[in-house]
Scaffold this motif. Structure first.
Motif, PDB file in Angstrom:
ATOM      1  N   ILE A   1      15.136  -3.119   5.484  1.00 29.35           N
ATOM      2  CA  ILE A   1      13.716  -3.967   6.795  1.00 29.35           C
ATOM      3  C   ILE A   1      13.308  -2.471   6.747  1.00 29.35           C
ATOM      4  O   ILE A   1      12.183  -2.845   7.035  1.00 29.35           O
ATOM      5  N   ALA A   2      14.203  -1.186   6.664  1.00 28.42           N
ATOM      6  CA  ALA A   2      13.286  -0.401   6.601  1.00 28.42           C
ATOM      7  C   ALA A   2      12.679  -0.205   5.350  1.00 28.42           C
ATOM      8  O   ALA A   2      11.070   0.316   5.299  1.00 28.42           O
ATOM      9  N   GLN A   3      13.039  -0.531   4.321  1.00 28.51           N
ATOM     10  CA  GLN A   3      11.828  -1.043   2.826  1.00 28.51           C
ATOM     11  C   GLN A   3      10.866  -1.597   2.962  1.00 28.51           C
ATOM     12  O   GLN A   3       9.484  -1.070   2.689  1.00 28.51           O
ATOM     13  N   LEU A   4      10.978  -2.623   3.828  1.00 24.67           N
ATOM     14  CA  LEU A   4       9.974  -3.713   4.016  1.00 24.67           C
ATOM     15  C   LEU A   4       9.091  -2.597   4.737  1.00 24.67           C
ATOM     16  O   LEU A   4       7.707  -2.700   4.666  1.00 24.67           O
TER      17      LEU A   4
ATOM     18  N   ALA B   1       6.688   0.018   3.247  1.00 27.78           N
ATOM     19  CA  ALA B   1       5.920  -1.757   1.692  1.00 27.78           C
ATOM     20  C   ALA B   1       5.498  -1.859   2.710  1.00 27.78           C
ATOM     21  O   ALA B   1       3.394  -1.583   2.855  1.00 27.78           O
ATOM     22  N   GLU B   2       4.637  -2.109   3.891  1.00 27.81           N
ATOM     23  CA  GLU B   2       3.580  -2.883   5.333  1.00 27.81           C
ATOM     24  C   GLU B   2       3.171  -1.542   6.375  1.00 27.81           C
ATOM     25  O   GLU B   2       1.977  -2.004   5.734  1.00 27.81           O
ATOM     26  N   LYS B   3       3.441  -0.144   5.927  1.00 26.15           N
ATOM     27  CA  LYS B   3       2.657   1.018   6.118  1.00 26.15           C
ATOM     28  C   LYS B   3       2.116   1.543   5.238  1.00 26.15           C
ATOM     29  O   LYS B   3       0.635   1.866   5.492  1.00 26.15           O
ATOM     30  N   GLN B   4       2.188   1.373   4.193  1.00 25.44           N
ATOM     31  CA  GLN B   4       1.784   1.555   3.109  1.00 25.44           C
ATOM     32  C   GLN B   4       0.383   0.929   2.255  1.00 25.44           C
ATOM     33  O   GLN B   4      -0.701   0.799   2.108  1.00 25.44           O
ATOM     34  N   ILE B   5       0.074  -0.562   3.109  1.00 23.20           N
ATOM     35  CA  ILE B   5      -0.449  -1.554   2.345  1.00 23.20           C
ATOM     36  C   ILE B   5      -1.553  -1.552   3.717  1.00 23.20           C
ATOM     37  O   ILE B   5      -2.589  -1.663   3.323  1.00 23.20           O
ATOM     38  N   ALA B   6      -0.474  -1.454   4.972  1.00 23.72           N
ATOM     39  CA  ALA B   6      -1.663  -0.930   5.969  1.00 23.72           C
ATOM     40  C   ALA B   6      -2.953   0.150   5.588  1.00 23.72           C
ATOM     41  O   ALA B   6      -3.802  -0.072   6.111  1.00 23.72           O
ATOM     42  N   ALA B   7      -2.175   1.600   4.834  1.00 28.71           N
ATOM     43  CA  ALA B   7      -3.134   2.430   4.846  1.00 28.71           C
ATOM     44  C   ALA B   7      -3.926   2.062   3.689  1.00 28.71           C
ATOM     45  O   ALA B   7      -5.242   2.517   3.493  1.00 28.71           O
TER      46      ALA B   7
END
Length: 883
Positions: free
Chosen positions: A742-745, A748-754
């Motif tokens: 979950i932490a890894q996901l 990844a979501e934060k990176q995609i959002a950025a």
């Protein structure tokens, strides 16, 4: 004379004349037409209606009552109180007018030294129904001169319940308080000077239709004439104590004194403050008594009434200048006053104080939220150059946030505004009219019990199901389409009454038994079992064959289903005991339901159970199951059961002899008419599924028992096995592995959002080039499908900054199927009167939705994505047409 002494003198007087002293029923009486007991006769209604034979010929009681229809009049008159105590003496086919009149007159005028109330006979006035010469003659024989007996019409001196049932003329007793309280001339002239203290109802007729207080049809004389009287204890007390109104008697006045101490304002110095003091005193006592009887503050029915009472106390104290929490200061005063007559207050005190504290904290937060709405309404009113706060806003503050109109008016006055009171009153009246219509519909919609009563007259239906699941008996009655019939045909669904039954009727949270009833040439599938009137069990059945009245039958309960119900019901008692052990004595039952394999239990609590506490409740419950406690049921007097600590359900009516169910002796003792296993080990295992809130101050736990619980455990074990295989870890490593994934996901979501935000902002300069002139304002309106939430707001703010310091407005429509809109304005645009909050409303109207916000940034949405361009054009048009 203290209020408690007036009460005891009343009970002692009638006990001397062979009246059974009946304890007050709970305020939460089980009556579908009432939120609360609102009259002393309510617990005796089944006897007056003929639904149940009276266990005594004569009775006397002091009944707790709550009425809230006139809540807004509390504090303004000497007579209106939400909680009051009704003294009543009752005769069921025994003495009638002469006895009732003589008893009342003897007690009212009897010397204090002899146990009477000691009123001067020369100050006593009475009323009678116009033309009721028998009553008038009896009063004269008792000692009242004819000139102090006044005749009045049906509206004043005829009693009925507002629905078909018993009724009859009544006679009221008044005390003359003296010329300083009003004009002479008896009750007809002034009911403040001549204060009613007692109403004697002579039940003699059965009404078939009731259209109004003075408009009804009389069906026939009652087979037995009854007496139903009611005397207001608080009214008698104010007269005996020589105070001006009921709020100043010894059971209420000390709360006023405490409120005065807290506020620093003197009672009697200001008429407006005096009303607030009286509201506080009345509502604190009412709230205390309701919470003692198990009501928790909430948004519906009884809980809503209690919430309103407590919040009126808090608001009144705020208007008296007290901003700090007050219930913790005021409730103990009322507790100490009322515990003399109602010692159960002490037993419930911890739960009551916790509930009140939580409600006050909730309302303080609500007040803060409501104040934001109030401030917005004031700003809008002033912007529109209005001198009054709209009535619909005042009503919304009342209805949504619980702001009383007096609080809203005072806050508006401080802001330099009045309130459109006429509109507010109109909306309040509409709401009350709807409530009255709903209540009337509820009363009028009750099924007629004539068929049940007819069969009930033949006697009770003995329940043999505690020991026998197969009983040979016969058909006593058949009911089809609400009428008693002599047979039922093949394929029909009817209700039947047996001479005796093994079938458990749904009650106490336990589901009804199922099973089959067979006879010569027919069989009946039992699909439901109920007790529509006390003492009678009715079976709803599907008929196969021809069913004649009086036929002999074999009634057989589904043994497996019954055992499942027993397991679940005993498990409910276990969970209750576990909660009281771990949470405390405040975790009292607020409802339950159980059926084979499943149970739920509702209990009073202001906060939820932690995960650890839930595990402990499950562990304690299973420990009780494996301890194989003996489960026993013993019949005994109600007082003895309570002395042993048996738990009772709030609002339940218990007979003088009750059934106490014990698990392991004192480990669990409850009053219960349900069926149970012989020993707790028969339950097998309990699996606690969930714990949640079902209303303010009420929590619910749900659990599976026996094989259903085992099946759930097995399914969870299979799930764990699947996860260990998929994740390639040991069972004790599953949680850590999932948390890591979950932490890894999330990373990844934060990176995609950025990355998406960078991409979006990179194209912002290109968007700026699309800005156009709209009446001297730079306007940029762009549709950006797929962009929503924080990204859309970030983009709007960035574009606004890029447009520079000249007057500029940015409007964006994003989202997908459900569009989202954002409007941002800079300082120069706002100086021209272009607020984002107003512009967003124009945009969202084209999207089939609504929006709102501040002048600099506002957001909204809708349901029509095809309206995106229309929304952008609407904003541009609004800018061009400003002013």
């Amino acid at each position: 004379m203290k209020t408690s002494e007036i009460r005891s003198r009343y009970l002692d007087f009638f006990a001397k004349f062979d009246h059974t002293v009946v304890p007050s029923a709970s305020l939460l009486y089980n009556d579908p037409t009432l939120l609360f007991v609102n009259a002393g006769m309510v617990p005796f209604k089944p006897y007056f209606l003929g639904d149940e034979p009276s266990p005594y010929k004569r009775a006397v009681s002091v009944q707790k009552c709550v009425r809230t229809l006139d809540i807004d009049e509390v504090g303004k008159t000497t007579r209106h109180g939400t909680f009051f105590q009704m003294l009543g003496n009752f005769s069921f086919g025994d003495y009638f007018k002469e006895g009732a009149i003589n008893y009342a007159f003897d007690l009212v005028t009897g010397a204090e030294s002899a146990g009477g109330w000691g009123f001067d006979a020369d100050r006593v006035w009475v009323t009678a129904l116009h033309g009721d010469n028998e009553t008038i003659d009896l009063w004269q024989q008792a000692g009242i001169p004819r000139e102090r007996i006044q005749e009045r019409g049906l509206k004043d001196n005829y009693w009925h319940m507002g629905i078909p049932g018993p009724g009859g003329p009544c006679s009221e007793i008044y005390i003359d308080r003296g010329p300083e309280f009003g004009a002479d001339g008896g009750p007809e002239a002034d009911e403040d000077r001549f204060l009613e203290i007692w109403n004697l109802v002579f039940q003699s007729e059965e009404l078939s239709a009731v259209r109004a207080k003075d408009d009804f049809d009389v069906l026939r004389p009652l087979p037995a004439k009854n007496i139903d009287t009611g005397s207001g204890l608080e009214r008698v007390a104010l007269l005996k104590q020589g105070v001006a109104n009921m709020y100043e008697i010894d059971e209420i006045r000390p709360v006023i004194d405490k409120a005065s101490e807290l506020s620093g304002r003197r009672y009697g110095a200001d008429p407006a403050d005096d009303i607030r003091f009286r509201v506080v005193a009345d509502h604190v006592r009412s709230g205390l008594m309701l919470m003692t009887d198990g009501v928790a503050p909430g948004n519906e029915a009884r809980g809503y009434v209690l919430r309103r009472l407590l919040r009126r106390v808090i608001r009144a104290m705020r208007l008296l200048g007290v901003q700090d929490p007050v219930l913790g200061e005021l409730l103990p005063v009322s507790r100490d006053l009322m515990r003399v007559s109602y010692p159960d207050i002490d037993q419930a005190w911890e739960r009551v104080s916790q509930s009140a504290e939580a409600e006050e904290e909730t309302f303080r937060r609500t007040l803060a939220s409501g104040t934001v709405m109030f401030d917005t309404a004031v700003t809008e009113a002033k912007a529109a150059r209005s001198t009054a706060l709209p009535g619909d806003k005042a009503f919304q503050l009342h209805d949504t946030f619980g702001f009383p109109i007096d609080l809203t008016m005072e806050m508006a006055s401080e802001a330099g505004l009045s309130v459109d009171r006429a509109k507010f009153d109109s909306l309040m009246k509409e709401q009350k009219d709807r409530a009255r219509a709903d209540a009337k519909a509820k009363k009028g919609g009750l099924s007629s019990h004539e068929a049940y009563r007819e069969l009930r007259e033949a006697g009770e239906t003995p329940f043999l199901g505690y020991t026998d699941l197969d009983v040979t008996t016969k058909i006593r009655g058949i009911i089809a389409d609400g009428a008693v019939v002599d047979r039922a045909t093949d394929g029909s669904t009817v209700e039947i009454v047996l001479e005796e039954t093994p079938f458990y009727a749904e009650s106490g949270g336990q589901d009804a038994d199922r099973g089959i009833i067979t006879g010569d040439g027919f069989s009946l599938n039992v699909i439901d079992v109920q007790r529509p009137v006390p003492g009678m069990v009715v079976h709803r059945v599907e008929v196969l064959g021809e069913l004649p009245l009086g036929a002999g039958v074999d009634a057989r309960v589904d043994a497996a289903a019954r055992h499942g119900s027993c397991q679940a019901h005993t498990a409910t008692h276990i969970v209750h005991a576990a909660l009281r052990q771990l949470v405390g004595s405040t975790a009292t039952q607020a409802g339950s339901y159980n059926k084979p394999g499943y149970m739920r239990f509702d209990f009073s609590s202001t906060k939820g159970l932690s995960e650890q506490l839930k595990q402990e409740v499950e562990a304690v419950s299973n420990e009780a199951i494996t301890s194989n406690y003996a489960v026993t049921a013993t019949e005994m007097p109600l007082a003895q059961a309570k002395a042993l600590g048996a738990m009772a359900m709030f609002g339940e009516k218990y007979p003088p002899i009750v059934r106490m169910v014990e698990l392991g002796g004192p480990w669990s003792r409850e009053l219960c008419g349900g069926t149970h296993v012989a020993a707790t080990a028969e339950i097998g295992v309990l699996n606690l599924l969930s714990e949640s809130s079902i209303g303010s101050g009420v929590r619910r736990v749900e659990a599976l028992v026996s094989t259903d619980a085992f099946a759930k455990f097995a399914a969870e074990r299979a799930l764990v096995n699947t996860l260990t295989d998929t994740l390639r870890v040991q069972p004790d490593q599953v949680v850590g592995r999932v948390e890591k994934l979950i932490a890894q996901l999330k990373d990844a979501e934060k990176q995609i959002a950025a990355l998406n935000a960078e991409k979006l902002l990179a194209g912002a300069q290109a968007m700026v080039s699309k800005a156009v002139d709209a009446g001297g304002v730079r306007y940029l309106g762009v549709a950006v499908p797929g962009v929503s939430g924080g990204d859309l707001r970030t983009l709007a703010i960035d574009l606004r900054e890029r447009l520079g310091s000249e007057a500029a407005v940015v409007a964006l429509v994003g989202g997908d199927a459900k569009p989202t809109a954002i409007v941002a304005t800079n300082e120069a645009a706002r100086g021209l009167g272009l607020g984002a909050g107003r512009l967003i409303s124009r945009a969202c109207a084209e999207l089939g939705g609504k929006g709102g916000g501040k002048d600099d940034l506002a957001q909204g949405g809708g349901t029509d994505a095809s309206g995106a361009q229309r929304a952008l054009d609407a904003v541009r048009e609004a800018i061009a047409q400003r002013g």
